[in-house]
Design an enzyme around this catalytic site. Structure first.
Site, short mmCIF file in Angstrom:
data_model
loop_
_atom_site.label_atom_id
_atom_site.label_comp_id
_atom_site.label_asym_id
_atom_site.label_seq_id
_atom_site.Cartn_x
_atom_site.Cartn_y
_atom_site.Cartn_z
N ASN A 14 0.83 -1.21 0.00
CA ASN A 14 0.00 0.00 0.00
C ASN A 14 0.86 1.24 0.00
OD1 ASN A 14 -2.46 -1.39 0.32
ND2 ASN A 14 -2.25 -1.39 2.56
N ASP A 16 1.11 4.28 2.01
CA ASP A 16 0.62 4.81 3.29
C ASP A 16 0.63 6.33 3.22
OD1 ASP A 16 0.37 2.28 4.30
OD2 ASP A 16 1.93 2.49 5.85
N GLY A 42 1.68 -1.53 3.88
CA GLY A 42 0.98 -2.79 3.57
C GLY A 42 1.74 -3.91 4.28
N GLY A 44 2.17 -7.03 3.60
CA GLY A 44 3.01 -7.86 2.73
C GLY A 44 4.34 -7.17 2.45
N ALA A 45 4.27 -5.90 2.04
CA ALA A 45 5.49 -5.15 1.74
C ALA A 45 6.36 -4.99 2.98
CB ALA A 45 5.13 -3.78 1.17
N ALA A 225 3.97 -10.50 22.42
CA ALA A 225 3.42 -9.79 23.59
C ALA A 225 4.14 -8.46 23.81
CB ALA A 225 3.53 -10.68 24.82
N GLY A 229 7.87 -9.76 25.03
CA GLY A 229 8.47 -10.80 24.21
C GLY A 229 7.45 -11.65 23.49
N ASP A 256 5.17 -6.68 12.14
CA ASP A 256 5.65 -6.99 10.79
C ASP A 256 7.15 -7.31 10.80
OD1 ASP A 256 3.15 -6.62 9.70
OD2 ASP A 256 3.52 -4.55 9.08
N ALA A 286 14.15 -2.86 16.20
CA ALA A 286 13.34 -1.99 15.32
C ALA A 286 12.57 -0.96 16.15
CB ALA A 286 12.38 -2.84 14.50
P1 ATP Z 1 2.18 -3.75 15.76
O1 ATP Z 1 0.70 -3.90 15.53
O2 ATP Z 1 2.57 -2.48 16.48
O3 ATP Z 1 3.00 -3.99 14.56
P2 ATP Z 1 1.90 -6.22 17.17
O4 ATP Z 1 0.81 -5.94 18.16
O5 ATP Z 1 1.55 -7.03 15.97
O6 ATP Z 1 2.62 -4.88 16.77
P3 ATP Z 1 3.71 -6.81 19.35
O7 ATP Z 1 3.38 -8.01 20.12
O8 ATP Z 1 3.39 -5.48 19.94
O9 ATP Z 1 3.11 -6.97 17.87
O10 ATP Z 1 5.28 -6.77 19.03
C1 ATP Z 1 5.91 -7.76 18.23
C2 ATP Z 1 7.28 -8.04 18.79
O11 ATP Z 1 8.07 -6.83 18.75
C3 ATP Z 1 7.31 -8.48 20.23
O12 ATP Z 1 7.09 -9.87 20.35
C4 ATP Z 1 8.73 -8.09 20.63
O13 ATP Z 1 9.65 -9.04 20.13
C5 ATP Z 1 8.93 -6.78 19.87
N1 ATP Z 1 8.55 -5.60 20.68
C6 ATP Z 1 7.42 -4.86 20.53
N2 ATP Z 1 7.41 -3.85 21.44
C7 ATP Z 1 8.55 -3.95 22.15
C8 ATP Z 1 9.13 -3.20 23.23
N3 ATP Z 1 8.53 -2.12 23.75
N4 ATP Z 1 10.32 -3.62 23.72
C9 ATP Z 1 10.95 -4.70 23.22
N5 ATP Z 1 10.46 -5.44 22.19
C10 ATP Z 1 9.28 -5.08 21.66
#
Ligand code: ATP
Length: 294
Positions: A14, A16, A42, A44-45, A225, A229, A256, A286
């Site tokens: 997409n 954005d 997006g 996928g991207a 989470a 983690g 992603d 990231a």
């Molecule tokens: P989003 O929708 O923002 O892309 P999500 O809800 O799909 O995220 P999360 O569970 O929030 O996914 O984060 C994915 C992974 O990123 C976590 O399992 C962890 O490895 C890393 N992560 C996210 N936030 C943090 C943080 N504040 N500190 C360290 N690692 C993080």
């Protein structure tokens, strides 16, 4: 033994359109925005770019023959994604309209546009031409395309990885092919509710409990989470992976980053637990890095 090689990401791309606003307009109201930018997005991207940081990533996607499609293609290429399986049609490229307010809250409207025209037969041909080790999909493209990708993987010995976002009801047969299913905690609860594993009012449970329940329906499951983690369920065993203590700068796209990195490490021969540990490190890195520098 599973083969090693590339990741084929079957998914969306997409443009954005990011708008900064002092506050969201009320129904019927017009407000002035304060900044505007256009970036590649997006699921996928985003996941293909994350996978390409750690190995070969091919994006199977549909773009429009518009300026947005040209910009997306050149960005993906510049980020190391193989783009020879991206096709373009007269339907405009997908768009996401992202409103950001000073409190950091995002409101997003996604228009699938060209993404909704990605065809199952073309996906089958693309996968058969490249024979990836891992097929990674999300749900911003039609479900029949995702099912074809999963069936292709099952028929050829490739690993099928699904990040079911945006979450929706999924056929049990599709879940049974996921190795792993990657979900955050709210997606995990939604998938389990659809499976009648959680009642609407039940406390969803811990990350490990969610992973264990999902693991009964998939080959393997990973529940992320955020800062805590992730948990991996495979073969009836649940492994917890602690979050890394980083100072988050921007958590957008953490999921992603995690999914793309995990798929790339699986394609290099890592086990699901090893790949999830590495993905946890890369997603933490990231979130501690401004988005434009990732
Ligand atoms: P989003 O929708 O923002 O892309 P999500 O809800 O799909 O995220 P999360 O569970 O929030 O996914 O984060 C994915 C992974 O990123 C976590 O399992 C962890 O490895 C890393 N992560 C996210 N936030 C943090 C943080 N504040 N500190 C360290 N690692 C993080």
């Amino acid at each position: 033994m599973r083969r090693t090689g590339s990741v084929a990401v079957v998914g969306s791309a997409n443009l954005d359109i990011v708008l900064s606003l002092e506050r969201r307009p009320r129904p019927g109201e017009t407000v002035l925005g304060s900044s505007y930018s256009e970036v590649c997005g997006g699921k996928g991207a985003n996941q293909a770019i994350a996978a390409a940081r750690h190995g070969r990533a091919i994006l199977v996607a549909q773009l429009g023959k518009d300026d947005a499609g040209t910009m997306l293609l050149s960005t993906l290429r510049a980020r190391g994604v193989e783009v020879h399986r991206i096709t373009r049609s007269s339907v405009p490229s997908g768009r996401a309209f992202i409103e950001v307010t000073p409190d950091g809250e995002n409101s997003i409207v996604v228009m699938a546009l060209a993404n909704s025209t990605l065809g199952a037969a073309r996906v089958h041909d693309a996968l058969s031409g490249d024979v990836p080790a891992v097929v990674l999909a999300q749900l911003e493209v039609p479900l029949d395309v995702v099912i074809v990708a999963a069936d292709w993987a099952a028929g050829t010995g490739a690993r099928f990885v699904l990040n079911p976002s945006p979450v929706r009801a999924l056929p049990r047969r599709l879940l049974a092919l996921c190795d792993p299913l990657i979900v955050n905690e709210s997606e995990a609860a939604a998938v389990l509710s659809e499976l009648s594993e959680l009642s609407g009012t039940a406390v969803p449970g811990t990350t490990a409990e969610l992973a264990a329940l999902l693991g009964r329906h998939c080959v393997s499951a990973v529940v992320t989470a955020g800062s805590r983690g992730a948990c991996v369920a495979e073969g009836g065993v649940v492994e917890s992976i602690s979050g890394l203590p980083v100072a988050p700068v921007d958590t957008t796209g953490a999921g992603d980053e995690f999914a793309g990195a995990l798929a790339a490490h699986l394609a290099s021969g890592s086990t699901v637990v090893e790949a999830a540990r590495l993905a946890n490190e890369q997603a933490a890195l990231a979130v501690a890095t401004p988005r434009e520098l990732r």
